[in-house]
Each structure stands twice: as structure tokens, then as C-alpha cells.
Design an enzyme around this catalytic site. Structure first.
Site, short mmCIF file in Angstrom:
data_model
loop_
_atom_site.label_atom_id
_atom_site.label_comp_id
_atom_site.label_asym_id
_atom_site.label_seq_id
_atom_site.Cartn_x
_atom_site.Cartn_y
_atom_site.Cartn_z
N TRP A 31 37.47 60.79 21.76
CA TRP A 31 36.00 60.51 22.17
C TRP A 31 35.96 58.92 22.69
O TRP A 31 35.15 58.64 23.54
CB TRP A 31 35.21 60.40 21.00
CG TRP A 31 33.77 60.01 20.98
CD1 TRP A 31 32.69 60.06 21.94
CD2 TRP A 31 32.93 59.44 19.90
NE1 TRP A 31 31.61 59.62 21.56
CE2 TRP A 31 31.60 59.23 20.18
CE3 TRP A 31 33.25 59.24 18.36
CZ2 TRP A 31 30.75 58.66 19.47
CZ3 TRP A 31 32.15 58.68 17.62
CH2 TRP A 31 31.02 58.72 18.27
N ARG A 32 36.68 58.17 22.08
CA ARG A 32 36.67 56.79 22.56
C ARG A 32 37.95 56.41 23.91
O ARG A 32 38.11 55.15 23.96
CB ARG A 32 37.05 55.63 21.43
CG ARG A 32 36.01 55.98 20.26
CD ARG A 32 36.20 55.03 19.05
NE ARG A 32 35.52 55.75 17.98
CZ ARG A 32 34.35 55.22 17.38
NH1 ARG A 32 33.86 54.24 18.14
NH2 ARG A 32 33.78 55.62 16.37
N ASP A 57 42.64 66.31 20.53
CA ASP A 57 41.07 66.75 20.67
C ASP A 57 40.50 66.18 21.80
O ASP A 57 40.17 64.72 21.51
CB ASP A 57 40.58 66.83 19.37
CG ASP A 57 39.08 67.09 19.36
OD1 ASP A 57 39.00 68.50 19.46
OD2 ASP A 57 38.20 66.66 18.92
N TYR A 62 33.00 63.39 26.76
CA TYR A 62 33.50 62.16 26.35
C TYR A 62 33.73 61.29 27.71
O TYR A 62 34.59 61.69 28.64
CB TYR A 62 35.07 62.36 25.49
CG TYR A 62 34.82 62.90 24.35
CD1 TYR A 62 33.61 63.12 23.60
CD2 TYR A 62 36.12 63.38 23.36
CE1 TYR A 62 33.42 63.80 22.40
CE2 TYR A 62 35.74 63.91 22.33
CZ TYR A 62 34.71 64.04 21.74
OH TYR A 62 34.61 64.45 20.59
N ASN A 165 30.03 71.52 14.72
CA ASN A 165 28.79 71.36 14.09
C ASN A 165 27.79 72.37 13.92
O ASN A 165 26.70 72.43 14.36
CB ASN A 165 28.04 70.25 15.18
CG ASN A 165 28.93 69.06 15.35
OD1 ASN A 165 29.03 68.22 14.44
ND2 ASN A 165 29.24 68.75 16.53
N GLN A 186 34.86 72.28 13.33
CA GLN A 186 34.81 70.88 13.41
C GLN A 186 33.73 70.23 13.03
O GLN A 186 32.58 69.92 13.92
CB GLN A 186 35.46 70.32 14.73
CG GLN A 186 35.43 68.78 14.82
CD GLN A 186 36.09 68.32 16.36
OE1 GLN A 186 35.56 67.24 16.72
NE2 GLN A 186 36.82 69.28 17.12
N GLY A 220 33.51 56.71 11.47
CA GLY A 220 33.46 55.94 12.89
C GLY A 220 33.82 54.56 12.37
O GLY A 220 33.44 53.73 13.47
N GLY A 269 40.46 58.55 15.24
CA GLY A 269 39.81 58.15 16.39
C GLY A 269 40.28 56.87 17.05
O GLY A 269 39.70 56.48 18.07
N ARG A 275 47.72 51.27 14.98
CA ARG A 275 46.78 52.03 14.05
C ARG A 275 46.83 53.51 13.82
O ARG A 275 46.91 54.13 12.95
CB ARG A 275 45.46 51.74 14.05
CG ARG A 275 44.97 50.30 13.80
CD ARG A 275 43.43 50.09 14.02
NE ARG A 275 43.04 48.74 13.64
CZ ARG A 275 41.82 48.18 14.11
NH1 ARG A 275 41.14 48.88 14.70
NH2 ARG A 275 41.91 46.98 13.66
#
Ligand code: NAP
Length: 305
Positions: A31-32, A57, A62, A165, A186, A220, A269, A275
Site C-alpha cells: 500500500w505504501r 500483497d 495503491y 472487506n 482480507q 497503520g 506494511g 523493520r
């Protein structure tokens, strides 16, 4: 009688539903994932692979959240693949579609089949292993969705079908019209977002043998950087267990998710190689029932009945 027995440790790998594919217990999400620096993008993919992550994923949507165009994140991954054709074979690749800016959802046959083709083209691949409907489009009959996705499955463009969702009723109804099993669901799920525990989503995943991909597993980032009293309480309760194992609060947060018997796969994420690597510490943590329920109770802000 002791209640301090450990729950089963987080699994390093698990089946992707009934697909026959095995995936890592953690996933990495894009996503990021942004920018034009292909070497830096490759370093993130490598950090994930080196941490044992095999499930990747992404989604066609995105990009705009990062100030980039629709499809930008898939296109960046496509550039990483183009620079090293061997990379694609090292991963189970998942993407999603069905969100249209300004609409906001379209799962019609015409739109979904064009979205799948567009994703394959941006990624520069002939198929993805898992294709997920990003959000439910209430205005498309599930039978139409089922036929569209089965056609894409039969043609080999998508290896498996997933949803994101969706409510349990929406999943049940789509499954009714499909002749292939739904491989994955998901939902948003973390120590801060408990909905799937109480809305029957995880129960349904176990019953239907779907893999659960947990999005925003750190809320998040709020578990790493808690702001509210509730967030601080959850982080502090996770930290007690993290300290016992010499791992970070974020690793404990991932393993808390993985302790559920549906064995959810946290989608990490972070876009920082160190990390991403650190996420593998999640496998070191073993939960007792008391410690696990303490995190749940801190998040609920009220005792369990
Ligand atoms: P997340 O893991 O909950 O949050 C990631 C954020 O936390 C990043 O900004 C990261 O910053 C930050 N973070 C991580 N560790 C940190 C630390 N120690 N200190 C401070 N900040 C820290 O996950 P997410 O990015 O929200 O979502 C993960 C994936 O879920 C996405 O990539 C996507 O694949 C999926 N997703 C799906 C949906 C859906 O509707 N299906 C929606 C949202 C997301 P750094 O990058 O700087 O480490």
C-alpha cells in the site's frame, strides 16, 4: 490445574486456502510502496524474502494514497520484476481490484476483466497467484462476479480467488455461485481492530478453510506509536510479552494476530528494510491464554464477561 500452557507457536508457513499453495506466516504489503528508485524498491522486496516472506500483497489502487497515479505501486513492482526475471518465481503474488476512484466500487464483468488485464500488464506478468476483490460492490450480482472470476481462473490469469472487506454473508453468497473455493479473505485485523473476532469473520474462515490476510496489523502504525490512552494500554500489554522474548512491540503485535486458531497472516506494511526483517521475530513469541486475553481486554477497555 494450570492455565499457563502455551498456545501453539505462530506457524512459519501455512496453506493458502485449498489452492495447494503454501505461503509464509507473514506477508508483506505494498500500500505504501512508492517512488521511482527501482534499486530501493528491490531492497524492500529482498528484505521481505530474506525474512522468509513468500506472500506479497499489492492492489491496483495503491498509488493515489501516496500522491501517485492509480496503478503506480503495481507498476513499480513491475519494474523490479523487469530488472530480474527470476524474482517473480520466488513469491506468491497477490493483487486486488474493484475500487474505482469517484465511483467507488465496480465488480461488473466488464470492469473486473479489464482490471485484471491491466494489473497483469502493469506487473509485467502472465498471471497472479491470488486475485482479490478489494471491496464489495453491492450493485453487482454475485453470480456475475463468480462467472467473471471463474473465466479469469480458467484462462490462467488468476491462480486463486480472494475477497477483502467482505461480510461473512457476502462471502457465503459469492461462494454459493462459485465452483472454485474462495482461497482467502482480507479483513482489517489487529490488536486495535477486533471486528473480525466478533463479527464471525475468523470463524467463517476456519469453517470454509480460507486463509485470513490481516491488513494494517499495527493499526497503520499506531501500535508502534500509540497516541490515545487505549492505544498506549494495548502497546503496554503487548510490551510485557515482547520483553519476555526480547522482541519489539510490533513483533509481539504480529504474533498476537497469528495466535488465533484461524492462523491469520499479518500483512507487514513497513517500507523500511530493517523493520521488515524484524517482523520475523514474531515467530519467537509464544502466547499463554492469560497474556493473549490481557491484550484483548486492554483493547476492549472493559473486562470480558
Ligand atoms: P501496518 O503494519 O499496520 O502499518 C505500517 C505503518 O506503520 C508504516 O507507515 C510503518 O512505517 C509504520 N511502522 C511500522 N513499524 C513502526 C515502528 N516500529 N515505529 C513507527 N512506525 C512504524 O500496515 P499498513 O501499511 O497499514 O497495511 C499493511 C498492508 O495491508 C498494506 O500494505 C496492504 O497490503 C494491506 N492493506 C489492505 C487494505 C484493504 O482494504 N484490503 C487496506 C489497507 C492495507 P515505516 O514504513 O516507516 O516502517
Amino acid at each position: 490445574m494450570t492455565t499457563q500452557a502455551f498456545l501453539a507457536p505462530p506457524p512459519r508457513s501455512r496453506p493458502l486456502g485449498k489452492t495447494g499453495l503454501t505461503v509464509s506466516g507473514l506477508s508483506w504489503g505494498m500500500w505504501r510502496f512508492k517512488g521511482n528508485d527501482v534499486a530501493a524498491a528491490r531492497a524492500l522486496v529482498d528484505a521481505a524474502l530474506e525474512s522468509g516472506i513468500t506472500l506479497f500483497d499489492t492492489a491496483d489502487i495503491y498509488g493515489p494514497d501516496n500522491g501517485e497515479a492509480f496503478g503506480a505501486s503495481e507498476a513499480l513492482l513491475g519494474k523490479v520484476f523487469a530488472a530480474d526475471r527470476s524474482l517473480r518465481r520466488k513469491m506468491v503474488l497477490a493483487t486486488k481490484g474493484g475500487i474505482v476512484i469517484g465511483t467507488p466500487y465496480d465488480s461488473s464483468a466488464a470492469y473486473l476483466s479489464s482490471a485484471i488485464d491491466a494489473s497483469l500488464s502493469r506487473l509485467g506478468v502472465d498471471h497472479v497467484d491470488l486475485w482479490q476483490i478489494h471491496r464489495p460492490d453491492i450493485l453487482t450480482h454475485p453470480q456475475e462476479i463468480a462467472r467473471t472470476l471463474e473465466d479469469a481462473h480458467k484462462s490462467g490469469k488468476i491462480g486463486a480467488i480472494g475477497v477483502s472487506n467482505f461480510t461473512p454473508a457476502q462471502i457465503e453468497t459469492l461462494a454459493h455461485f462459485l465452483t472454485v473455493p474462495i482461497a482467502s479473505t482480507q479483513p482489517e485485523y489487529s490488536a486495535l481492530t477486533l471486528g473480525p473476532l466478533v463479527a464471525g469473520k475468523l470463524d467463517q474462515a476456519m469453517r470454509m478453510d480460507m486463509a485470513v490476510l490481516a491488513w494494517s496489523p499495527l493499526g497503520g502504525g499506531r501500535i508502534a506509536d500509540p497516541r490515545s490512552e487505549r492505544e498506549r494500554a494495548v502497546a503496554a500489554t503487548l510490551k510485557k510479552v515482547a520483553d519476555q522474548y526480547g522482541v519489539s512491540v510490533t513483533a509481539a503485535a504480529f504474533s498476537w494476530i497469528m495466535a488465533h486458531p484461524s492462523r491469520p497472516i499479518p500483512i507487514v506494511g513497513s517500507q523500511t528494510p530493517a523493520r521488515i526483517r524484524e517482523s520475523a521475530d514474531a515467530y519467537k513469541v509464544q502466547w499463554t491464554r492469560a497474556d493473549w486475553y490481557a491484550v484483548l481486554t486492554a483493547s476492549r477497555e472493559e473486562p470480558l464477561p
